[in-house]
Design a protein around this motif. Structure first.
Motif, PDB file in Angstrom:
ATOM      1  N   SER A   1       0.854  -1.112  -0.056  1.00  0.00           N
ATOM      2  CA  SER A   1       0.061   0.057  -0.035  1.00  0.00           C
ATOM      3  C   SER A   1       0.937   1.298   0.105  1.00  0.00           C
ATOM      4  CB  SER A   1      -0.820   0.233   1.233  1.00  0.00           C
ATOM      5  OG  SER A   1      -1.719   1.301   1.323  1.00  0.00           O
ATOM      6  N   GLN A   2       0.488   2.081  -0.592  1.00  0.00           N
ATOM      7  CA  GLN A   2       1.111   3.509  -0.692  1.00  0.00           C
ATOM      8  C   GLN A   2       1.215   4.243   0.573  1.00  0.00           C
ATOM      9  OE1 GLN A   2       0.228   6.157  -4.000  1.00  0.00           O
ATOM     10  NE2 GLN A   2      -0.891   4.366  -5.127  1.00  0.00           N
ATOM     11  N   ILE A   3       2.294   5.126   1.093  1.00  0.00           N
ATOM     12  CA  ILE A   3       2.537   5.896   1.895  1.00  0.00           C
ATOM     13  C   ILE A   3       2.399   7.120   1.660  1.00  0.00           C
ATOM     14  CG2 ILE A   3       3.884   6.411   4.014  1.00  0.00           C
ATOM     15  CD1 ILE A   3       4.975   3.436   3.931  1.00  0.00           C
ATOM     16  N   ARG A   4       1.422   8.011   2.161  1.00  0.00           N
ATOM     17  CA  ARG A   4       1.575   9.386   1.727  1.00  0.00           C
ATOM     18  C   ARG A   4       2.198  10.029   2.810  1.00  0.00           C
ATOM     19  NH1 ARG A   4       0.044   9.688  -3.447  1.00  0.00           N
ATOM     20  NH2 ARG A   4      -1.888   8.247  -3.776  1.00  0.00           N
ATOM     21  N   TYR A   5       2.627  11.528   2.688  1.00  0.00           N
ATOM     22  CA  TYR A   5       3.330  12.365   3.546  1.00  0.00           C
ATOM     23  C   TYR A   5       2.593  12.305   4.959  1.00  0.00           C
ATOM     24  CZ  TYR A   5       6.054  16.113   5.440  1.00  0.00           C
ATOM     25  OH  TYR A   5       6.877  16.732   6.304  1.00  0.00           O
ATOM     26  N   ASP A   6       1.257  12.636   4.690  1.00  0.00           N
ATOM     27  CA  ASP A   6       0.606  12.973   6.209  1.00  0.00           C
ATOM     28  C   ASP A   6       0.379  11.671   6.808  1.00  0.00           C
ATOM     29  OD1 ASP A   6       0.446  15.756   5.763  1.00  0.00           O
ATOM     30  OD2 ASP A   6      -1.387  15.498   4.650  1.00  0.00           O
ATOM     31  N   ASP A   7       0.556  10.473   6.504  1.00  0.00           N
ATOM     32  CA  ASP A   7       0.249   9.116   7.072  1.00  0.00           C
ATOM     33  C   ASP A   7       0.739   8.777   8.353  1.00  0.00           C
ATOM     34  OD1 ASP A   7      -1.721   8.589   4.970  1.00  0.00           O
ATOM     35  OD2 ASP A   7      -0.002   7.151   3.917  1.00  0.00           O
ATOM     36  N   ASP A   8       0.522   8.505   9.387  1.00  0.00           N
ATOM     37  CA  ASP A   8       1.067   8.040  10.692  1.00  0.00           C
ATOM     38  C   ASP A   8       1.661   6.664  10.414  1.00  0.00           C
ATOM     39  OD1 ASP A   8       1.734   8.013  13.218  1.00  0.00           O
ATOM     40  OD2 ASP A   8      -0.207   7.906  14.017  1.00  0.00           O
ATOM     41  N   ILE A   9       2.875   6.430  10.505  1.00  0.00           N
ATOM     42  CA  ILE A   9       3.336   5.167  10.169  1.00  0.00           C
ATOM     43  C   ILE A   9       4.541   4.849  11.272  1.00  0.00           C
ATOM     44  CG2 ILE A   9       3.013   5.248   7.728  1.00  0.00           C
ATOM     45  CD1 ILE A   9       6.039   5.764   7.588  1.00  0.00           C
ATOM     46  N   ALA A  10       4.468   3.412  11.575  1.00  0.00           N
ATOM     47  CA  ALA A  10       5.263   3.006  12.369  1.00  0.00           C
ATOM     48  C   ALA A  10       5.967   1.798  11.924  1.00  0.00           C
ATOM     49  CB  ALA A  10       5.005   2.778  13.815  1.00  0.00           C
ATOM     50  N   VAL A  11       7.092   1.400  12.297  1.00  0.00           N
ATOM     51  CA  VAL A  11       7.835  -0.009  11.738  1.00  0.00           C
ATOM     52  C   VAL A  11       7.654  -0.850  12.802  1.00  0.00           C
ATOM     53  CG1 VAL A  11       9.960  -1.121  11.133  1.00  0.00           C
ATOM     54  CG2 VAL A  11       9.432   0.939  10.200  1.00  0.00           C
ATOM     55  N   GLU A  12       7.093  -2.123  12.684  1.00  0.00           N
ATOM     56  CA  GLU A  12       7.013  -3.326  13.782  1.00  0.00           C
ATOM     57  C   GLU A  12       8.279  -4.205  13.528  1.00  0.00           C
ATOM     58  OE1 GLU A  12       3.482  -5.396  12.980  1.00  0.00           O
ATOM     59  OE2 GLU A  12       2.000  -4.053  14.174  1.00  0.00           O
ATOM     60  N   THR A  13       8.897  -4.568  14.422  1.00  0.00           N
ATOM     61  CA  THR A  13      10.138  -5.498  14.222  1.00  0.00           C
ATOM     62  C   THR A  13      10.178  -6.571  15.157  1.00  0.00           C
ATOM     63  OG1 THR A  13      11.318  -3.545  13.645  1.00  0.00           O
ATOM     64  CG2 THR A  13      12.582  -5.534  14.118  1.00  0.00           C
ATOM     65  N   SER A  14      10.501  -7.628  14.544  1.00  0.00           N
ATOM     66  CA  SER A  14      10.526  -9.061  15.765  1.00  0.00           C
ATOM     67  C   SER A  14      11.345 -10.009  15.031  1.00  0.00           C
ATOM     68  CB  SER A  14       9.061  -9.717  15.802  1.00  0.00           C
ATOM     69  OG  SER A  14       8.588 -10.023  14.626  1.00  0.00           O
ATOM     70  N   THR A  15      12.057 -10.909  16.009  1.00  0.00           N
ATOM     71  CA  THR A  15      12.989 -11.897  15.351  1.00  0.00           C
ATOM     72  C   THR A  15      11.945 -13.046  15.030  1.00  0.00           C
ATOM     73  OG1 THR A  15      14.705 -11.169  16.661  1.00  0.00           O
ATOM     74  CG2 THR A  15      14.564 -13.544  16.143  1.00  0.00           C
ATOM     75  N   GLU A  16      12.203 -13.708  13.732  1.00  0.00           N
ATOM     76  CA  GLU A  16      11.361 -14.779  13.369  1.00  0.00           C
ATOM     77  C   GLU A  16      12.035 -15.978  13.461  1.00  0.00           C
ATOM     78  OE1 GLU A  16       8.650 -14.326   9.593  1.00  0.00           O
ATOM     79  OE2 GLU A  16      10.599 -14.952   9.010  1.00  0.00           O
ATOM     80  N   ARG A  17      13.490 -16.054  13.665  1.00  0.00           N
ATOM     81  CA  ARG A  17      14.195 -17.211  13.608  1.00  0.00           C
ATOM     82  C   ARG A  17      15.663 -17.073  13.880  1.00  0.00           C
ATOM     83  NH1 ARG A  17      18.028 -18.254  10.957  1.00  0.00           N
ATOM     84  NH2 ARG A  17      18.797 -20.258   9.922  1.00  0.00           N
ATOM     85  N   VAL A  18      16.108 -17.659  14.781  1.00  0.00           N
ATOM     86  CA  VAL A  18      17.623 -17.415  15.211  1.00  0.00           C
ATOM     87  C   VAL A  18      18.180 -18.874  14.982  1.00  0.00           C
ATOM     88  CG1 VAL A  18      19.320 -17.104  17.071  1.00  0.00           C
ATOM     89  CG2 VAL A  18      17.078 -15.928  17.153  1.00  0.00           C
ATOM     90  N   GLY A  19      19.371 -18.821  13.964  1.00  0.00           N
ATOM     91  CA  GLY A  19      20.090 -20.109  13.651  1.00  0.00           C
ATOM     92  C   GLY A  19      21.518 -20.107  14.388  1.00  0.00           C
ATOM     93  N   ASN A  20      22.444 -20.688  13.981  1.00  0.00           N
ATOM     94  CA  ASN A  20      23.543 -20.784  14.474  1.00  0.00           C
ATOM     95  C   ASN A  20      24.453 -19.472  14.361  1.00  0.00           C
ATOM     96  OD1 ASN A  20      23.557 -23.421  15.450  1.00  0.00           O
ATOM     97  ND2 ASN A  20      24.193 -24.164  13.239  1.00  0.00           N
ATOM     98  N   LYS A  21      24.545 -18.899  13.232  1.00  0.00           N
ATOM     99  CA  LYS A  21      25.281 -17.746  12.850  1.00  0.00           C
ATOM    100  C   LYS A  21      24.443 -16.669  12.327  1.00  0.00           C
ATOM    101  CE  LYS A  21      30.059 -19.408  11.777  1.00  0.00           C
ATOM    102  NZ  LYS A  21      30.987 -19.396  10.852  1.00  0.00           N
ATOM    103  N   SER A  22      23.210 -17.064  12.264  1.00  0.00           N
ATOM    104  CA  SER A  22      22.027 -15.890  11.513  1.00  0.00           C
ATOM    105  C   SER A  22      20.861 -15.916  12.178  1.00  0.00           C
ATOM    106  CB  SER A  22      22.134 -16.429  10.015  1.00  0.00           C
ATOM    107  OG  SER A  22      21.318 -17.503   9.536  1.00  0.00           O
ATOM    108  N   MET A  23      20.240 -14.880  11.943  1.00  0.00           N
ATOM    109  CA  MET A  23      18.887 -14.652  12.369  1.00  0.00           C
ATOM    110  C   MET A  23      18.147 -13.898  11.454  1.00  0.00           C
ATOM    111  SD  MET A  23      20.469 -11.817  15.118  1.00  0.00           S
ATOM    112  CE  MET A  23      21.927 -12.554  14.740  1.00  0.00           C
ATOM    113  N   THR A  24      16.707 -14.426  11.475  1.00  0.00           N
ATOM    114  CA  THR A  24      15.959 -13.407  10.278  1.00  0.00           C
ATOM    115  C   THR A  24      14.994 -12.667  11.367  1.00  0.00           C
ATOM    116  OG1 THR A  24      15.654 -15.562   9.180  1.00  0.00           O
ATOM    117  CG2 THR A  24      14.063 -13.907   8.684  1.00  0.00           C
TER     118      THR A  24
END
Length: 141
Positions: free
Chosen positions: A65-88
């Motif tokens: 979806s498009q984001i316009r200048y006046d839109d109130d936005i935020a970024v949600e962040t979470s860890t989906e997976r943790v491996g040996n050397k990497s994480m998603t």
């Protein structure tokens, strides 16, 4: 539910393109701001400057979806997976709607690695990091 953060985003005039919406490149910067905030809240400020840090090795983004200048936005962040050397990491840019709901504007998955800057190589994800990344949290931080 694993740890999740919500990072409010302040848009800049330069983020808007000729089509009068937030450019996709700017959205990548928003995801980076969300990552930085997530790691700072999860590990503290030292993670951003220590010899052992987290670096991005791959990113995939879908735009819904498009984001316009006046839109109130935020970024949600979470860890989906943790491996040996990497994480998603899984991230979403969400827009607040006048009815109290939210619209997902874009989603991103990033593969991250634990990286030793002195040795210049990826290393095993420390157990202490793993515990913090996968900690059960009842609410968005």
């Amino acid at each position: 539910m694993a740890r999740k953060t919500l990072t409010p985003i302040q848009k800049r005039f330069s983020d808007i393109d000729i089509f009068r919406h937030v450019n996709n490149v700017a959205q990548q910067m928003y995801f980076d701001a969300g990552k930085t905030d997530y790691y700072r809240r999860t590990f503290g400020h030292d993670i951003l400057y220590d010899n052992l840090r987290i670096v991005t090795v791959s990113t995939s983004t879908s735009y819904m979806s498009q984001i316009r200048y006046d839109d109130d936005i935020a970024v949600e962040t979470s860890t989906e997976r943790v491996g040996n050397k990497s994480m998603t990491l899984f991230q979403r840019i969400v827009r607040s709607e006048s009815d109290g709901g939210q619209t997902v504007c874009s989603e991103s998955r990033s593969t991250m690695v634990a990286f030793d800057f002195e040795a210049q190589q990826s290393v095993r994800v420390p157990d202490s990091w793993r515990e913090l990344l996968l900690a059960e949290t009842p609410d968005i931080l």
